[in-house]
Scaffold this motif. Structure first.
Motif, mmCIF file in Angstrom:
data_model
loop_
_atom_site.group_PDB
_atom_site.id
_atom_site.type_symbol
_atom_site.label_atom_id
_atom_site.label_comp_id
_atom_site.label_asym_id
_atom_site.label_seq_id
_atom_site.Cartn_x
_atom_site.Cartn_y
_atom_site.Cartn_z
ATOM 1 N N GLU A 164 -13.369 -5.293 0.423
ATOM 2 C CA GLU A 164 -13.979 -4.240 1.250
ATOM 3 C C GLU A 164 -14.406 -3.055 0.407
ATOM 4 O O GLU A 164 -15.519 -2.516 0.569
ATOM 5 N N GLN A 165 -13.555 -2.617 -0.522
ATOM 6 C CA GLN A 165 -13.896 -1.482 -1.363
ATOM 7 C C GLN A 165 -15.046 -1.823 -2.310
ATOM 8 O O GLN A 165 -15.892 -0.968 -2.602
ATOM 9 N N ARG A 190 -8.306 -2.584 8.554
ATOM 10 C CA ARG A 190 -8.785 -1.741 7.457
ATOM 11 C C ARG A 190 -7.621 -1.163 6.653
ATOM 12 O O ARG A 190 -6.472 -1.129 7.097
ATOM 13 N N LEU A 191 -7.966 -0.655 5.471
ATOM 14 C CA LEU A 191 -6.961 -0.057 4.606
ATOM 15 C C LEU A 191 -6.351 1.187 5.247
ATOM 16 O O LEU A 191 -5.158 1.468 5.083
ATOM 17 N N ARG A 213 0.850 -1.183 0.000
ATOM 18 C CA ARG A 213 0.000 0.000 0.000
ATOM 19 C C ARG A 213 0.886 1.233 0.000
ATOM 20 O O ARG A 213 1.748 1.396 0.870
ATOM 21 N N VAL A 214 0.686 2.116 -0.977
ATOM 22 C CA VAL A 214 1.461 3.344 -1.079
ATOM 23 C C VAL A 214 0.643 4.481 -0.479
ATOM 24 O O VAL A 214 -0.460 4.774 -0.948
ATOM 25 N N HIS A 250 -4.256 -7.573 0.544
ATOM 26 C CA HIS A 250 -4.539 -6.790 -0.659
ATOM 27 C C HIS A 250 -5.891 -7.180 -1.234
ATOM 28 O O HIS A 250 -6.743 -6.323 -1.509
ATOM 29 N N HIS A 251 -6.128 -8.471 -1.401
ATOM 30 C CA HIS A 251 -7.407 -8.931 -1.930
ATOM 31 C C HIS A 251 -8.545 -8.633 -0.955
ATOM 32 O O HIS A 251 -9.666 -8.322 -1.376
#
Length: 226
Positions: free
Chosen positions: A61-62, A129-130, A19-20, A55-56
């Protein structure tokens, strides 16, 4: 090189799942000779380690968040909301059906909340969470130095650059990002159309459902950030 996933603690080696997190500071807006505004700022980014599973899980979630927005829109577009509120004349059975579909339209929101809070016992979901990436020590260090979240001020929010040059990023990846996000939006629109056609008992609902799944699949392959 083996690293530890920031979201679940497992070991990971693939950097393509990271994640960037983009940050910015020193925003300056000045008028130009053609009566416009030129905005300048400093930008930086931090690569937060993330495994393939997380990541998946964040993609799921999104996707659920997008469906939680699309389902009520489709419910209202199908005329069920007007029936439920009594705006359109209908029999008592029509209001019962509208109430049932209202519950169905709320299910994606409940699923999104359950996914976001990691309540579902599915091991493919990310335990955090992200936004947990913002708690990474490198990000917090930049925050203490005066940096702000987001790669840039509004409306320049989604131009974060990957700090590792080996990963596809920067101007060369911009067409792929744009095309991937347009494809994702078309997939979301197809989901809305699918629900509307289903309410209207149209045989095209299945076609648009397959189209939506295909567009989401293409988006995940085209967009380098997916």
């Amino acid at each position: 090189m083996t690293r530890q996933c920031w979201f679940c603690g497992s070991e990971t080696t693939a950097m393509r799942h990271d994640r960037v997190v983009g940050l910015h500071r020193d925003v300056q807006s000045n008028p130009t000779w053609y009566l416009g505004i030129r905005t300048k700022w400093q930008s930086d980014s931090v690569r937060v380690p993330r495994c393939e599973r997380c990541h998946h899980g964040h993609i799921v979630e999104q996707s659920m968040m997008a469906l939680s927005v699309a389902a009520p829109i489709a419910y209202a577009a199908g005329g069920q909301l007007d029936t439920l509120l009594g705006i359109l004349p209908s029999a008592s059975g029509g209001r019962v059906n509208a109430s049932i579909w209202a519950v169905v339209a709320c299910l994606p929101t409940l699923m999104w909340l359950a996914t976001r809070q990691a309540w579902l016992p599915w091991n493919r979901l990310a335990p955090r969470r992200l936004r947990h990436a913002r708690r990474h020590p490198a990000v917090q260090q930049l925050r203490e130095d005066g940096w702000h979240y987001r790669p840039g001020p509004f409306p320049y929010w989604r131009n974060a650059k990957d700090p590792v040059p080996e990963r596809l990023s920067g101007p060369s990846a911009r067409p792929r990002r744009i095309l991937g996000r347009i494809t994702g939006l078309l997939g979301l629109a197809s989901c809305v159309v699918t629900v509307v056609l289903y309410f209207r008992d149209s045989e095209l609902a299945a076609l648009f459902l397959v189209l939506a799944l295909g567009l989401f699949f293409l988006s995940s392959k085209i967009d380098p950030e997916m």
